[in-house]
Design a protein around this motif. Sequence first.
Motif, mmCIF file in Angstrom:
data_model
loop_
_atom_site.group_PDB
_atom_site.id
_atom_site.type_symbol
_atom_site.label_atom_id
_atom_site.label_comp_id
_atom_site.label_asym_id
_atom_site.label_seq_id
_atom_site.Cartn_x
_atom_site.Cartn_y
_atom_site.Cartn_z
ATOM 1 N N PHE A 278 0.816 -1.217 0.000
ATOM 2 C CA PHE A 278 0.000 0.000 0.000
ATOM 3 C C PHE A 278 0.852 1.271 0.000
ATOM 4 O O PHE A 278 0.562 2.216 -0.740
ATOM 5 C CB PHE A 278 -0.962 -0.016 1.189
ATOM 6 N N ILE A 279 1.910 1.307 0.809
ATOM 7 C CA ILE A 279 2.763 2.498 0.822
ATOM 8 C C ILE A 279 3.534 2.610 -0.491
ATOM 9 O O ILE A 279 3.688 3.698 -1.048
ATOM 10 C CB ILE A 279 3.732 2.468 2.021
ATOM 11 N N GLY A 280 4.005 1.464 -0.993
ATOM 12 C CA GLY A 280 4.726 1.472 -2.263
ATOM 13 C C GLY A 280 3.871 1.969 -3.395
ATOM 14 O O GLY A 280 4.335 2.729 -4.265
ATOM 15 N N ARG A 281 2.603 1.577 -3.396
ATOM 16 C CA ARG A 281 1.687 2.043 -4.439
ATOM 17 C C ARG A 281 1.504 3.561 -4.359
ATOM 18 O O ARG A 281 1.522 4.256 -5.383
ATOM 19 C CB ARG A 281 0.348 1.331 -4.275
ATOM 20 N N LYS A 282 1.373 4.093 -3.143
ATOM 21 C CA LYS A 282 1.227 5.545 -2.978
ATOM 22 C C LYS A 282 2.484 6.287 -3.427
ATOM 23 O O LYS A 282 2.407 7.349 -4.056
ATOM 24 C CB LYS A 282 0.919 5.876 -1.517
ATOM 25 N N LEU A 283 3.646 5.724 -3.099
ATOM 26 C CA LEU A 283 4.901 6.358 -3.506
ATOM 27 C C LEU A 283 5.062 6.347 -5.021
ATOM 28 O O LEU A 283 5.519 7.332 -5.613
ATOM 29 C CB LEU A 283 6.082 5.639 -2.847
ATOM 30 N N LEU A 284 4.703 5.252 -5.654
ATOM 31 C CA LEU A 284 4.791 5.174 -7.110
ATOM 32 C C LEU A 284 3.914 6.226 -7.765
ATOM 33 O O LEU A 284 4.330 6.907 -8.711
ATOM 34 C CB LEU A 284 4.398 3.765 -7.588
ATOM 35 N N LEU B 26 11.478 -14.213 2.267
ATOM 36 C CA LEU B 26 10.942 -13.505 3.434
ATOM 37 C C LEU B 26 9.865 -14.336 4.118
ATOM 38 O O LEU B 26 10.040 -14.785 5.251
ATOM 39 C CB LEU B 26 10.416 -12.135 3.013
ATOM 40 N N THR B 27 8.741 -14.567 3.442
ATOM 41 C CA THR B 27 7.666 -15.348 4.068
ATOM 42 C C THR B 27 8.100 -16.785 4.324
ATOM 43 O O THR B 27 7.832 -17.340 5.391
ATOM 44 C CB THR B 27 6.412 -15.342 3.175
ATOM 45 N N GLY B 28 8.769 -17.391 3.354
ATOM 46 C CA GLY B 28 9.158 -18.789 3.503
ATOM 47 C C GLY B 28 10.292 -18.999 4.481
ATOM 48 O O GLY B 28 10.195 -19.805 5.407
ATOM 49 N N ASN B 29 11.380 -18.270 4.281
ATOM 50 C CA ASN B 29 12.586 -18.471 5.095
ATOM 51 C C ASN B 29 12.669 -17.562 6.314
ATOM 52 O O ASN B 29 13.655 -17.598 7.056
ATOM 53 C CB ASN B 29 13.830 -18.294 4.228
ATOM 54 N N LEU B 30 11.662 -16.725 6.502
ATOM 55 C CA LEU B 30 11.502 -15.917 7.720
ATOM 56 C C LEU B 30 12.645 -14.919 7.945
ATOM 57 O O LEU B 30 13.191 -14.813 9.043
ATOM 58 C CB LEU B 30 11.358 -16.822 8.952
ATOM 59 N N HIS B 31 12.956 -14.152 6.904
ATOM 60 C CA HIS B 31 13.913 -13.064 7.064
ATOM 61 C C HIS B 31 13.141 -11.753 7.145
ATOM 62 O O HIS B 31 12.168 -11.539 6.417
ATOM 63 C CB HIS B 31 14.905 -13.060 5.910
ATOM 64 N N PHE B 32 13.614 -10.872 8.018
ATOM 65 C CA PHE B 32 12.841 -9.682 8.365
ATOM 66 C C PHE B 32 13.234 -8.445 7.561
ATOM 67 O O PHE B 32 12.958 -7.320 7.973
ATOM 68 C CB PHE B 32 12.966 -9.408 9.862
ATOM 69 N N GLU B 33 13.854 -8.662 6.381
ATOM 70 C CA GLU B 33 14.132 -7.529 5.500
ATOM 71 C C GLU B 33 12.849 -6.787 5.132
ATOM 72 O O GLU B 33 12.845 -5.567 4.985
ATOM 73 C CB GLU B 33 14.843 -8.009 4.227
ATOM 74 N N GLY B 34 11.744 -7.521 4.992
ATOM 75 C CA GLY B 34 10.482 -6.887 4.647
ATOM 76 C C GLY B 34 10.016 -5.907 5.709
ATOM 77 O O GLY B 34 9.508 -4.836 5.391
ATOM 78 N N ALA B 35 10.187 -6.258 6.980
ATOM 79 C CA ALA B 35 9.807 -5.348 8.070
ATOM 80 C C ALA B 35 10.666 -4.093 8.042
ATOM 81 O O ALA B 35 10.173 -2.972 8.213
ATOM 82 C CB ALA B 35 9.940 -6.061 9.415
ATOM 83 N N MET B 36 11.974 -4.279 7.825
ATOM 84 C CA MET B 36 12.881 -3.131 7.708
ATOM 85 C C MET B 36 12.484 -2.239 6.535
ATOM 86 O O MET B 36 12.426 -1.010 6.652
ATOM 87 C CB MET B 36 14.316 -3.630 7.548
ATOM 88 N N LEU B 37 12.162 -2.860 5.406
ATOM 89 C CA LEU B 37 11.816 -2.098 4.199
ATOM 90 C C LEU B 37 10.475 -1.383 4.349
ATOM 91 O O LEU B 37 10.281 -0.301 3.782
ATOM 92 C CB LEU B 37 11.792 -3.034 2.987
ATOM 93 N N PHE B 38 9.561 -1.971 5.108
ATOM 94 C CA PHE B 38 8.279 -1.288 5.343
ATOM 95 C C PHE B 38 8.505 0.051 6.036
ATOM 96 O O PHE B 38 7.973 1.087 5.608
ATOM 97 C CB PHE B 38 7.355 -2.165 6.186
ATOM 98 N N PHE B 39 9.306 0.062 7.102
ATOM 99 C CA PHE B 39 9.550 1.310 7.823
ATOM 100 C C PHE B 39 10.423 2.269 7.003
ATOM 101 O O PHE B 39 10.262 3.482 7.102
ATOM 102 C CB PHE B 39 10.194 1.010 9.176
ATOM 103 N N LEU B 40 11.307 1.720 6.173
ATOM 104 C CA LEU B 40 12.100 2.573 5.290
ATOM 105 C C LEU B 40 11.205 3.289 4.279
ATOM 106 O O LEU B 40 11.320 4.504 4.077
ATOM 107 C CB LEU B 40 13.152 1.735 4.562
ATOM 108 N N LEU B 41 10.292 2.533 3.652
ATOM 109 C CA LEU B 41 9.354 3.151 2.701
ATOM 110 C C LEU B 41 8.450 4.157 3.390
ATOM 111 O O LEU B 41 8.165 5.232 2.854
ATOM 112 C CB LEU B 41 8.498 2.075 2.030
ATOM 113 N N ALA B 42 7.981 3.802 4.582
ATOM 114 C CA ALA B 42 7.132 4.727 5.338
ATOM 115 C C ALA B 42 7.887 6.009 5.654
ATOM 116 O O ALA B 42 7.320 7.110 5.617
ATOM 117 C CB ALA B 42 6.649 4.061 6.627
ATOM 118 N N SER B 43 9.178 5.893 5.954
ATOM 119 C CA SER B 43 10.017 7.069 6.219
ATOM 120 C C SER B 43 10.115 7.965 4.989
ATOM 121 O O SER B 43 9.989 9.187 5.081
ATOM 122 C CB SER B 43 11.406 6.616 6.668
#
Length: 463
Positions: free
Chosen positions: A176-182, A205-222
């Motif tokens: 959702f944030i990425g769509r707004k930024l685009l 991310l979902t399969g192997n459980l790495h939290f890069e997605g959580a980091m990227l969410f807050f980065l995009l929100a920033s």
Amino acid sequence: MKELYSQYKIPLFFSIAIIAMYAAFAYDLERYDFIRLFSLYAALFFLSYKLIQFNHGNFKFLLFAGILFRLIFLFALPNLSQDFYRFIWDGRLIANFVNPYLFTPNEYLLNGSTYLSQAEDLVEGMGTLSAGNFSNYPPINQLFFAAAGLFSGISILGSVIVFRIIILAADVGIFFIGRKLLIGIGKDPKHIFWYFLNPFILIELTGNLHFEGAMLFFLLASIYALMKNKWWISAILMGISVSIKLLPLLFLPILFNFFVNTKNNRNLLKQGMRLISYYIVVFLCIAVTFLPFLSGEFLQNYSATVALWFQKFEFNASIYYLLRWLGFQLVGWNTIAVLGKILPILVFISILLLSILRKNNSVKTLFTAMLLSIFCYFSLATTVHPWYVATPLLLSIFTEYRFAYIWSFVVFFSYSAYAKDGFQENYWLITLEYLIVFLFAFAEFFPRTKQKIVTQYKHYVYK
């Protein structure tokens, strides 16, 4: 009903095929079976591309499909990475009010402590490398681990499900944030699907459980907050992003030209003060998150553990492997101890040059500079695990560059290192991986040079 079936016939066919392949990937695949692993991955990549191509205008359908594909992994233990065992370990320590930064899992077992359930199973699962080192995961990431420790009891699968829900929520937030930024920077919002439906993202991310997605969410929100001129909110969100993964620290110098317009001498002091204030808020936010764990022993352990990534660990590197080979030819031994100190300095200088020489004065140019800086960093890094590519992949969506899409595919060559009877990297496949990535990157960074080469080649062939 017939018209609805006719409209969605092809997308449904692709979706069913993708679901079946994700199920096979999640529940019926061993990491050492590289041929099957890569064949499944290649098929998923192709089918996901066709799904987006045939139905890119239907945001609701593709959003639902992306969530459904992620839910397939919900009850599966990760089969390509064992890091989740360490996540569970740290989370259970925090749930028992124990600082996870103060001792290694091996030290815990040697001390004979008993307040951590399934301790031996978790240590065996995480492997000797993780068990012998202190935790290097920042505090907000530890908060996610603690949530699993609190809500899953003594169930390893329960902890995995908690992690997956957090990672899934982060990916939906990125959507959702990425769509707004685009839309905000004048790009087609459908580009967000090249992240959201990319099999690389779902598996790593979902399969192997790495939290890069959580980091990227807050980065995009920033960055979205910056676009809305809410710099202090942006700074807080950036601080949270760093406290999940330290990687966004690389992007802080790039903000210089975004805040400071050197041509506007009248407001130069005011702009500089705002930039300094931004940095202060970021680092205060980071400091607050580290505060509950702070001690002299923590600082020593954490800094030593972070240094290992530059001076001890090696995996799937590019330029570093070439320099290491050269070192063997010249001095006869592995020069990682020296290169591990020099290469970060080169990265820092490169990012400073990007910050000073490029006009990163808009959100659009900011994304490009961030992509270039992260590409520079990973090109010189000693360790590039596959899930690291999530960051350049997401950033590239907001730029004109597409080489990271290719990278998210060929980075799976690195899984050839895992065999049933041991670990040995296949340097031919690593060479092929980076040859493809660097060629695509070069073609995009220097399109005129590429055109000249193509023209000369055609002249040579057809003369």
